[in-house]
Design an enzyme around this catalytic site. Structure first.
Site, PDB file in Angstrom:
ATOM      1  N   HIS A 174       0.834  -1.199   0.000  1.00 23.48           N
ATOM      2  CA  HIS A 174       0.000   0.000   0.000  1.00 23.48           C
ATOM      3  C   HIS A 174       0.869   1.250   0.000  1.00 23.48           C
ATOM      4  O   HIS A 174       0.606   2.217  -0.736  1.00 23.48           O
ATOM      5  CB  HIS A 174      -0.922  -0.012   1.225  1.00 23.48           C
ATOM      6  CG  HIS A 174      -1.987   1.028   1.187  1.00 23.48           C
ATOM      7  ND1 HIS A 174      -2.243   1.882   2.238  1.00 23.48           N
ATOM      8  CD2 HIS A 174      -2.873   1.370   0.223  1.00 23.48           C
ATOM      9  CE1 HIS A 174      -3.233   2.697   1.914  1.00 23.48           C
ATOM     10  NE2 HIS A 174      -3.635   2.410   0.710  1.00 23.48           N
TER      11      HIS A 174
ATOM     12  N   HIS B 116       1.442   4.094  -3.336  1.00 27.24           N
ATOM     13  CA  HIS B 116       1.286   5.543  -3.226  1.00 27.24           C
ATOM     14  C   HIS B 116       2.606   6.268  -3.480  1.00 27.24           C
ATOM     15  O   HIS B 116       2.600   7.458  -3.817  1.00 27.24           O
ATOM     16  CB  HIS B 116       0.723   5.914  -1.850  1.00 27.24           C
ATOM     17  CG  HIS B 116      -0.750   5.641  -1.730  1.00 27.24           C
ATOM     18  ND1 HIS B 116      -1.704   6.526  -2.172  1.00 27.24           N
ATOM     19  CD2 HIS B 116      -1.431   4.583  -1.237  1.00 27.24           C
ATOM     20  CE1 HIS B 116      -2.904   6.028  -1.953  1.00 27.24           C
ATOM     21  NE2 HIS B 116      -2.772   4.848  -1.388  1.00 27.24           N
TER      22      HIS B 116
ATOM     23  N   GLU C 182     -10.146  10.292  -5.218  1.00 28.14           N
ATOM     24  CA  GLU C 182      -8.929  10.380  -4.405  1.00 28.14           C
ATOM     25  C   GLU C 182      -8.575  11.832  -4.132  1.00 28.14           C
ATOM     26  O   GLU C 182      -7.967  12.143  -3.111  1.00 28.14           O
ATOM     27  CB  GLU C 182      -7.757   9.705  -5.114  1.00 28.14           C
ATOM     28  CG  GLU C 182      -6.524   9.632  -4.221  1.00 28.14           C
ATOM     29  CD  GLU C 182      -5.228   9.358  -4.951  1.00 28.14           C
ATOM     30  OE1 GLU C 182      -4.198   9.220  -4.275  1.00 28.14           O
ATOM     31  OE2 GLU C 182      -5.248   9.291  -6.193  1.00 28.14           O
TER      32      GLU C 182
ATOM     33  N   HIS D 105     -10.199   9.582   5.363  1.00 33.54           N
ATOM     34  CA  HIS D 105      -9.127   9.009   6.184  1.00 33.54           C
ATOM     35  C   HIS D 105      -8.864   9.903   7.402  1.00 33.54           C
ATOM     36  O   HIS D 105      -8.671   9.405   8.526  1.00 33.54           O
ATOM     37  CB  HIS D 105      -7.855   8.862   5.358  1.00 33.54           C
ATOM     38  CG  HIS D 105      -7.742   7.548   4.654  1.00 33.54           C
ATOM     39  ND1 HIS D 105      -7.073   6.481   5.187  1.00 33.54           N
ATOM     40  CD2 HIS D 105      -8.224   7.116   3.459  1.00 33.54           C
ATOM     41  CE1 HIS D 105      -7.118   5.450   4.354  1.00 33.54           C
ATOM     42  NE2 HIS D 105      -7.818   5.820   3.285  1.00 33.54           N
TER      43      HIS D 105
ATOM     44  N   HIS E 269     -13.115   2.022   2.525  1.00 38.89           N
ATOM     45  CA  HIS E 269     -12.863   1.761   1.116  1.00 38.89           C
ATOM     46  C   HIS E 269     -13.975   0.934   0.484  1.00 38.89           C
ATOM     47  O   HIS E 269     -14.119   0.923  -0.744  1.00 38.89           O
ATOM     48  CB  HIS E 269     -11.499   1.110   0.925  1.00 38.89           C
ATOM     49  CG  HIS E 269     -10.410   2.121   0.740  1.00 38.89           C
ATOM     50  ND1 HIS E 269     -10.104   2.669  -0.481  1.00 38.89           N
ATOM     51  CD2 HIS E 269      -9.584   2.718   1.636  1.00 38.89           C
ATOM     52  CE1 HIS E 269      -9.134   3.548  -0.348  1.00 38.89           C
ATOM     53  NE2 HIS E 269      -8.793   3.609   0.929  1.00 38.89           N
TER      54      HIS E 269
END
Length: 689
Positions: A208, A212, A349, A368, A404
């Site tokens: 993850h 990113h 996003e 988040h 998510h």
């Protein structure tokens, strides 16, 4: 080390001053006196002579005009750093731009050396790693595993005193390996703990982080604007949710309940048992049944209300239903079947590619943050964010999958609005898949049975133990593993000529946690990609064998946990290239689900061959290159995504109501075939050879 590889020395032991030795004491960076911080400048000469006497290599740093680092003011050097906090993202984008704009590697080394001791270490590591990944003159430099640099993001803090004690007292050759307990965040009284092996897996969380890193949301346009970036954000995270739900079925737990209602209490608690090395404060836990609240953090200017999330969500859903989004000038951008999902990925996003961030907001990132600050939304108790505030730790928390799940639900609303695939979309005339199956390596193994078990592996944490002992310091950890196997697909080519095809292999559960068969409309959302490859089909029968370690989704253990330092780099040019971008990928040891003990869990395996001439993209080179390991999740470096089809094809769209089962979907198409397999889990622990 080459000049470019000298940059790796700056990544080691991120909290130590730059002038301290690197590479197990063998390398010293000769920091100019005017680069030293105020604390060390008065004794610069003494420090340089004291710490460089035993160095085998010295890296000279050219003095240069110090860069303006005022953009990082307010981000405490000893505090947390998060890519979800707008102020932090802006600082990261500015620092990436600073590093990218340096004319050559030597100047980059100077500017980075000056910056290293003055900005937050996680900010520095992230920005320099992104720059190294994207500069043409540093693309041969490998980015080390983040677990080696920031082990506190992944490892039970109880092992660190033991590691330092072992490293300080015992000579290098006689040091013991310190064991990291596999379950340390909750007891078996908590049913979510059944999935701790997945959520807290080091390789899963590093995937993850590295994704990113390869696909930063902010920075220079040349760094952010990659082919189908928004679609890949959707697809990679959608596959995470599918994989997690499959693991839940294997452990007799219901599928994730999406966080659709942002006003109701959250029943899932999580206590991470982790400490940030930067300030020695623990990641806060979250008690059960806490409700999301408006966030007003004066420490980093993060302000977001729960109704902001609801408003952004509703605007995005409205745009999907209308079939277009609006840019900042009020122009309509059609959400068509080719670019629509890519545009939505950038909007959801909220990357810098979003066509209208003011209208559609920052749903994913701010969601988040609202969850990460649920324990202290107004900084009343001076607490930092929880694990949901960091891309290296977010997947540890059960709430990640609920959040998510909502994000994926939005994307699927768009996908479900598209016209189902037609026969011409799905077929490959003249090509028939006769059979598909799996076979374990070794003689006399039963067909279509896969095995999983526990494995104990080791990772060297020395480069992340700031002010710790020199030499290797190993910790062992337990993770899921599967026995090596191969996919076997028999394909008949009746066209009379050599044809090229794309072989797609998928896996999906047959039943839910209660043993109830899934309808095809349900099942298609749980299909996980196993492998996609280009195959040459000679006239007649062709047998294609794809080993499990050749999967287009995964990277092997050696690159997931690759060590720091030039001694670990292979000399072969092709193998060296694998050290670069190829750090991005799903860990090989998590390729297949855990299954269950006894008779195991039954799955459907699906194989499909499509016409390569309809799949191919116009690349500068027809070959994927040495960096092709995990192109399904991570794309290809400096190239277009190597498949013209939609990500998730052929399961990303709804089907006609008459298609009730997988067999109904397969039967009309000779280029598809399905079979059943079982995954049997054995509660055995085997040490890595």
């Amino acid at each position: 080390m080459t000049e470019a590889n000298n940059l790796l020395a700056l990544l080691q032991r991120p909290l130590e001053p730059t002038f301290l030795p690197k590479d197990d004491g063998k390398t010293v960076i000769d920091v100019p006196d005017d680069f030293l911080t105020d604390r060390y400048r008065p004794i610069g000469a003494e420090l340089q002579s004291r710490f460089s006497s035993d160095a085998e290599q010295r890296i000279p740093i050219r003095s240069t005009a110090p860069p303006d680092l005022s953009f990082a003011d307010g981000i405490d050097r000893r505090g947390p750093f998060s890519l979800f906090i707008p102020k932090h993202r802006e600082a990261a984008a500015t620092l990436i731009t600073l590093f990218m704009n340096q004319p050559d590697v030597q100047t980059l080394m100077s500017v980075a050396t000056y910056s290293r001791d003055r900005v937050n270490p996680v900010l520095f590591q992230y920005a320099l790693a992104v720059a190294i990944q994207h500069r043409p003159d540093t693309k041969d430099v490998n980015i080390p595993s983040i677990v080696s640099l920031f082990p506190d993001q992944f490892v039970d803090p109880a092992v660190f005193p033991k590691l330092r004690e072992e490293g300080s007292v015992v000579q290098r050759a006689n040091r013991m390996v310190i064991d990291i307990p596999p379950n340390y965040t909750a007891s078996d009284r908590e049913e979510e703990q059944r999935l701790a092996y997945f959520r807290e897996d080091i390789g899963v969380n590093m995937h993850h982080w590295h994704w990113h890193l390869v696909y930063p949301g902010d920075g220079p346009d040349s760094v952010v604007r990659k082919d189908r970036r928004g679609e890949l954000f959707y697809y990679m995270h959608s596959q995470l949710i599918a994989r997690y739900n499959i693991e839940r079925f294997c452990n007799r737990l219901a599928r994730v309940k999406n966080l659709s209602n942002l006003r109701e209490p959250i029943p899932e608690a999580y206590f991470p048992k982790m400490i940030r090395s930067s300030n020695a404060r623990s990641y806060p836990g979250r008690h059960a049944n806490i409700t999301l609240q408006d966030v007003n953090r004066v420490d980093n200017n993060t302000n977001v209300q729960v109704n902001d999330l609801e408003r952004w969500r509703d605007r995005i859903l409205e745009a999907i239903d209308q079939g277009f989004v609006l840019d900042t000038q009020g122009n309509r951008i059609t959400l068509d079947e080719t670019r629509g999902i890519d545009i939505l990925g950038d909007i959801v996003e909220a990357s810098s590619l979003s066509p209208n961030q003011r209208l559609y907001g920052s749903l994913h990132n701010m969601g988040h943050n609202v969850i990460a600050y649920i324990h202290d939304p107004d900084y009343r108790y001076l607490e930092d964010y929880g694990v949901m505030g960091d891309v290296t730790t977010a997947m540890r928390d059960p709430i990640f999958y609920r959040w998510h799940g909502l994000i994926d639900q939005i994307f699927r609303r768009f996908k479900d609005s598209l016209t189902p695939y037609t026969s011409s979309d799905l077929t490959f005339p003249g090509v028939t898949v006769n059979s598909v199956g799996v076979q374990l390596n070794g003689a006399n193994t039963p067909p279509n049975v896969l095995l999983t078990y526990w494995q104990r592996s080791q990772v060297n944490l020395a480069s992340g133990l700031d002010f710790g002992p020199e030499g290797n310091v190993f910790a062992s950890f337990t993770h899921l593993q599967h026995a090596p196997f191969a996919f076997r697909v028999e394909i008949n080519n009746d066209t009379g000529a050599v044809r090229r095809g794309t072989l797609r292999i998928w896996l999906a559960p047959k039943v839910d946690e209660r043993g109830t068969p899934l309808t095809f409309q349900e099942q298609r959302t749980y299909f996980v990609e196993m492998d996609t490859s280009t195959v040459t089909l000679n006239p007649g029968v062709n047998t294609i064998v794809r080993r499990s370690d050749q999967s287009s989704v995964t990277i092997p253990y050696e690159r997931t946990f690759r060590a720091v330092g030039n001694t670990t780099q292979p000399s072969d040019p092709n193998a060296l290239a694998q050290f670069r971008f190829c750090g991005c990928g799903w860990p090989q040891h998590m390729l297949i689900p855990k299954g269950a003990a006894g008779d195991g869990v039954e799955f459907d395996i699906f194989a499909m061959v499509t016409d390569y001439t309809l799949d191919a993209v116009d690349q500068t080179s027809d070959t994927l290159g040495p960096c092709d390991d995990a192109h399904s999740f991570c794309g290809l470096r400096d190239k277009l995504y190597p498949d013209r089809r939609a990500m998730g094809f052929p399961f990303d769209r709804k089907v006609e109501a008459s298609v009730a089962t997988l067999q109904d979907f397969v039967t009309p198409n000779s280029n598809m075939r399905t079979n059943s397999l079982r995954v049997r889990y054995t509660n055995k622990l085997i040490a890595r050879a």
